[in-house]
Design a protein around this motif. Structure first.
Motif, PDB file in Angstrom:
ATOM      1  N   ASP A 294       0.984  -1.179   0.053  1.00 46.04           N
ATOM      2  CA  ASP A 294       0.036  -0.085  -0.118  1.00 46.04           C
ATOM      3  C   ASP A 294       0.866   1.070  -0.053  1.00 46.04           C
ATOM      4  O   ASP A 294       1.527   1.549   0.976  1.00 46.04           O
ATOM      5  N   LEU A 295       1.056   1.807  -1.317  1.00 51.70           N
ATOM      6  CA  LEU A 295       2.224   2.854  -1.238  1.00 51.70           C
ATOM      7  C   LEU A 295       1.912   4.272  -0.880  1.00 51.70           C
ATOM      8  O   LEU A 295       2.820   4.919  -0.309  1.00 51.70           O
ATOM      9  N   CYS A 296       0.474   4.505  -0.610  1.00 50.14           N
ATOM     10  CA  CYS A 296       0.220   5.972  -0.057  1.00 50.14           C
ATOM     11  C   CYS A 296      -0.787   5.667   0.819  1.00 50.14           C
ATOM     12  O   CYS A 296      -2.048   5.810   0.805  1.00 50.14           O
ATOM     13  N   ALA A 297      -0.545   5.057   2.181  1.00 46.63           N
ATOM     14  CA  ALA A 297      -1.328   4.277   3.178  1.00 46.63           C
ATOM     15  C   ALA A 297      -2.103   5.207   3.936  1.00 46.63           C
ATOM     16  O   ALA A 297      -3.528   4.619   4.505  1.00 46.63           O
ATOM     17  N   GLY A 298      -1.930   6.425   4.426  1.00 50.55           N
ATOM     18  CA  GLY A 298      -2.418   7.048   5.520  1.00 50.55           C
ATOM     19  C   GLY A 298      -4.165   7.459   4.835  1.00 50.55           C
ATOM     20  O   GLY A 298      -4.190   7.960   3.664  1.00 50.55           O
ATOM     21  N   PRO A 299      -4.923   7.436   5.762  1.00 54.01           N
ATOM     22  CA  PRO A 299      -4.750   7.423   7.307  1.00 54.01           C
ATOM     23  C   PRO A 299      -5.004   5.824   7.695  1.00 54.01           C
ATOM     24  O   PRO A 299      -4.869   5.327   8.884  1.00 54.01           O
ATOM     25  N   GLY A 300      -5.024   4.681   6.592  1.00 54.55           N
ATOM     26  CA  GLY A 300      -5.004   3.304   7.073  1.00 54.55           C
ATOM     27  C   GLY A 300      -6.154   2.610   7.075  1.00 54.55           C
ATOM     28  O   GLY A 300      -6.025   1.434   7.190  1.00 54.55           O
ATOM     29  N   GLY A 301      -7.342   3.087   6.483  1.00 53.85           N
ATOM     30  CA  GLY A 301      -8.229   2.334   6.402  1.00 53.85           C
ATOM     31  C   GLY A 301      -8.341   1.119   5.295  1.00 53.85           C
ATOM     32  O   GLY A 301      -8.752  -0.045   5.720  1.00 53.85           O
ATOM     33  N   GLU A 318       3.245  -4.730   2.888  1.00 54.13           N
ATOM     34  CA  GLU A 318       3.785  -3.698   3.467  1.00 54.13           C
ATOM     35  C   GLU A 318       3.080  -2.469   3.226  1.00 54.13           C
ATOM     36  O   GLU A 318       2.264  -2.315   2.386  1.00 54.13           O
ATOM     37  N   ALA A 319       3.183  -1.446   4.111  1.00 50.25           N
ATOM     38  CA  ALA A 319       2.787  -0.225   3.968  1.00 50.25           C
ATOM     39  C   ALA A 319       3.785   1.077   3.892  1.00 50.25           C
ATOM     40  O   ALA A 319       4.785   0.959   4.275  1.00 50.25           O
ATOM     41  N   ASN A 320       3.145   1.997   3.348  1.00 52.31           N
ATOM     42  CA  ASN A 320       4.034   3.265   3.147  1.00 52.31           C
ATOM     43  C   ASN A 320       3.292   4.571   3.255  1.00 52.31           C
ATOM     44  O   ASN A 320       2.204   4.616   2.530  1.00 52.31           O
ATOM     45  N   GLU A 321       3.832   5.485   4.151  1.00 52.91           N
ATOM     46  CA  GLU A 321       3.088   6.856   4.228  1.00 52.91           C
ATOM     47  C   GLU A 321       4.214   7.648   4.556  1.00 52.91           C
ATOM     48  O   GLU A 321       4.727   7.620   5.698  1.00 52.91           O
ATOM     49  N   PRO A 324       4.607  11.430   8.983  1.00 55.87           N
ATOM     50  CA  PRO A 324       4.764  10.582  10.197  1.00 55.87           C
ATOM     51  C   PRO A 324       3.212  10.664  10.965  1.00 55.87           C
ATOM     52  O   PRO A 324       3.079   9.500  11.456  1.00 55.87           O
ATOM     53  N   THR A 325       2.614  11.754  10.918  1.00 53.94           N
ATOM     54  CA  THR A 325       1.426  11.680  11.807  1.00 53.94           C
ATOM     55  C   THR A 325       0.334  10.774  11.147  1.00 53.94           C
ATOM     56  O   THR A 325      -0.225  10.056  11.997  1.00 53.94           O
ATOM     57  N   ARG A 326       0.311  10.814   9.948  1.00 56.16           N
ATOM     58  CA  ARG A 326      -0.476   9.683   9.143  1.00 56.16           C
ATOM     59  C   ARG A 326       0.091   8.416   9.310  1.00 56.16           C
ATOM     60  O   ARG A 326      -0.783   7.408   9.242  1.00 56.16           O
ATOM     61  N   ALA A 327       1.207   8.160   9.086  1.00 53.45           N
ATOM     62  CA  ALA A 327       1.831   7.013   9.401  1.00 53.45           C
ATOM     63  C   ALA A 327       1.450   6.273  10.571  1.00 53.45           C
ATOM     64  O   ALA A 327       1.251   5.078  10.928  1.00 53.45           O
TER      65      ALA A 327
END
Length: 499
Positions: A294-301, A318-321, A324-327
């Motif tokens: 998941d390349l642009c993962a924030g906020p994670g739903g 794997e995930a990426n954001e 930092p706050t969204r990660a």
């Protein structure tokens, strides 16, 4: 995906100033605020949220629940605060035109704190059953306690002028000054002209331009709260939503109770968001050991939903954001799913470039204007501009291009935006696929139709060879999510161009 901070600059509303005695406004604070007057709690909460939206670019859907909880509002007052907040934000363009006419001055010359109080009051006067005297008196008290007596006199005069005419009379009066049919529609539907034109073009590409007014109306209705039951960890509760097997309607009350009671295996998530994530998983049979990103993962739903599916099939996610706050939000969303999901905090373009050929499925839930979620974030329509589209499209192209390079042969990318704007959707896909023989576009409409629990009307895009799918609030009851599914073949990339 909700608009990410990746590659974007925040836009702040311009300051306002001015005031005189016609009615009076700014410049009279020296007279003092006078004795404090009680303001009804629901109105105070709504006003505080409006100020945060105006001053700090806050999103109402993120701060309103906290404000309601901190104020200890009863369910009835919480419902009123919600209606006042969202109703005022949705129709701000119309209300500003009415305020300007009643005050005989441009709204950018009115103190921002007073202007938000006026907007809140006009919504009560013209669009709710709140008694006129209550709307006027409460708003005057609100301004008196927050700004000052002089500003409250201005507020009183403007609102009494507005209260003398019916909503229909004001609508007719304001529309008479419109310079075009699109401007009249903009005032009637509370959408900026440029958004109306973008939505018209997107519907026209499907041969459905006659649905424009239905779409604009749907954008102005509060969406039903939809929950997701993470597969293998929770079960949907009836009544279910019509399409995604994971989706169901909120049973009522505060949905956070359902989320907390489930330990996070039940979450609030639009059905459209669920469908595009499910489509990536359903686009081809899943083999144990597949690697997903998941390349642009924030906020994670969507990340949590993919993680639950990956867990059931023995795939590795794997995930990426980059933010930092969204990660941190992504990691919080993943706590409900057993097993470890590595969450990177990198520029998605750099991460994908460093992992060439590594992944079997990649979700590119790209940063976008969010024009598909105006039901949930009504203030976004007044913040965005065509310049945002021009700024985001190169980033979207870069992210999708990088994701394709990170695919293993046979791997699939789901390119997703919460925007129907053609430049952000099919335009990006066409730009990336130009002269590439190693990528095939799959039929995303067929994938969604096959996984949907009931028949779903997905109109074809008029462009030859396009297999993308577009969801709509008025047609599907979802956010306007766009999906394209792109598969990498064994053929070499022929996109290289001569110097």
């Amino acid at each position: 995906m909700s608009p990410s901070e990746q590659g974007r600059s925040a836009r702040r509303p311009q300051g306002r100033s001015g005031g005189e005695a016609r009615p009076t406004n700014r410049g009279e604070r020296s007279g003092g605020r006078g004795p404090s007057r009680a303001v009804q709690p629901a109105r105070q909460v709504a006003y505080d949220v409006l100020r945060a939206v105006s001053d700090s670019d806050a999103y109402a859907n993120l701060i309103l629940p906290t404000a309601i909880a901190e104020a200890g509002l009863t369910p009835q007052d919480a419902a009123l605060a919600t209606e006042l907040t969202y109703g005022t934000l949705r129709r701000r363009g119309l209300y500003d035109a009415i305020i300007a006419a009643a005050a005989d001055r441009a709204t950018d010359s009115i103190d921002p704190a007073v202007l938000d109080a006026l907007r809140l009051a006009v919504h009560q006067l013209l669009a709710t059953r709140v008694a006129s005297h209550a709307a006027v008196n409460e708003s005057v008290n609100l301004v008196a306690t927050t700004v000052g007596r002089g500003a409250s006199s201005f507020t009183n005069a403007v609102l009494r002028r507005i209260a003398r005419e019916t909503p229909e009379q004001w609508q007719e009066r304001i529309e008479q000054d419109a310079r075009s049919d699109d401007e009249r529609l903009a005032l009637r539907s509370a959408h900026p002209v440029w958004i109306i034109r973008a939505l018209r073009r997107a519907l026209s590409a499907e041969g459905r331009v006659d649905e424009l007014e239905a779409l604009l109306e749907a954008d102005n209705v509060s969406p039903e709260v939809t929950l997701v039951a993470l597969p293998g960890l929770a079960e949907p509760v009836d009544p279910r939503r019509p399409y995604a097997a994971t989706a169901f309607a909120s049973p009522g009350g505060d949905p956070r109770r359902s989320v907390e009671a489930s330990g996070g295996t039940v979450r609030v998530q639009d059905e459209g968001s669920q469908l595009v994530a499910l489509a990536l998983a359903e686009a081809a049979p899943i083999r144990a050991g597949e690697r997903w990103l998941d390349l642009c993962a924030g906020p994670g739903g969507k990340t949590a939903l993919l993680a639950a599916i990956a867990r059931e099939h023995g795939a590795i996610l794997e995930a990426n954001e980059i933010v930092p706050t969204r990660a941190r939000l992504v990691r919080n969303a993943l706590r409900a799913v057993p097993g470890e999901v590595v969450v990177h905090e990198q520029d998605g373009r750099e991460l994908a470039a460093s992992r060439a050929g590594a992944f079997d499925r990649i979700l590119v839930d790209a940063p976008c204007t969010g024009l598909g979620a105006l039901r949930r974030r009504p203030e976004a329509r007044w913040r965005k501009s065509p310049a945002d589209v021009a700024e985001l499209v190169p980033l979207q192209v870069d992210l999708l291009t990088a994701a394709l390079e990170a695919l293993a042969p046979g791997g699939i990318v789901a390119y997703v935006t919460c925007s129907p704007h053609l430049a952000e959707t099919v335009g990006v896909v066409q730009e990336v696929l130009r002269d590439r023989a190693d990528i095939t576009e799959l039929d995303a409409r067929s994938v969604i139709a096959d996984l949907a629990r009931s028949p779903i009307d997905l109109a074809e895009d008029g462009r030859a060879g396009s297999g993308s799918a577009q969801l709509w609030p008025h047609r599907h009851g979802t956010d306007a999510m766009f999906l394209a599914l792109l598969q990498r073949t064994d053929a070499p990339n022929t996109a290289a161009k001569e110097d």
